[in-house]
Write a protein that holds these residues in place. Sequence first.
Motif, mmCIF file in Angstrom:
data_model
loop_
_atom_site.group_PDB
_atom_site.id
_atom_site.type_symbol
_atom_site.label_atom_id
_atom_site.label_comp_id
_atom_site.label_asym_id
_atom_site.label_seq_id
_atom_site.Cartn_x
_atom_site.Cartn_y
_atom_site.Cartn_z
ATOM 1 N N LEU A 140 55.596 71.961 70.604
ATOM 2 C CA LEU A 140 56.516 72.837 70.191
ATOM 3 C C LEU A 140 57.824 72.176 69.871
ATOM 4 N N THR A 141 58.435 72.357 68.518
ATOM 5 C CA THR A 141 59.739 71.683 68.226
ATOM 6 C C THR A 141 60.791 72.432 68.817
ATOM 7 N N VAL A 142 61.709 71.966 69.526
ATOM 8 C CA VAL A 142 62.733 72.406 70.307
ATOM 9 C C VAL A 142 63.988 71.987 69.620
ATOM 10 N N ARG A 143 64.906 72.639 68.884
ATOM 11 C CA ARG A 143 65.987 72.454 68.346
ATOM 12 C C ARG A 143 67.043 72.000 69.851
ATOM 13 N N GLY A 144 67.969 70.837 69.606
ATOM 14 C CA GLY A 144 69.067 70.629 70.517
ATOM 15 C C GLY A 144 70.199 71.618 70.560
#
Length: 104
Positions: free
Chosen positions: A54-58
């Motif tokens: 899962l791509t998680v934004r900072g």
Amino acid sequence: MNMRSTRSTVTFSNPFTLPGYPGELPAGDYEVLVEEELLQGLSFEAYRRTATYLTVRGKGTRARRSELRATTESDLKEALRRDADTPEANNHSEAALSPQEDLE
């Protein structure tokens, strides 16, 4: 070994959690990366899932960064199921939610 990767997008209407990671992730759209390997020796083409990310934004000073968080297909499906079972956050003011006064 032949590998393939597919990308898709999932949408969470509410903040959610994933097993193995601290804290809540905000509602929004998330990109899912699935890696699969070709199964050898079959008379037809078939793939086996080897990883799900899962791509998680900072946040804050890391807002321009993103990370791939390893998860499982079942954990992701469970998080989406919980999200679907949770009513969406209500952004109405308390005044709008209070019962109307009797104007007699």
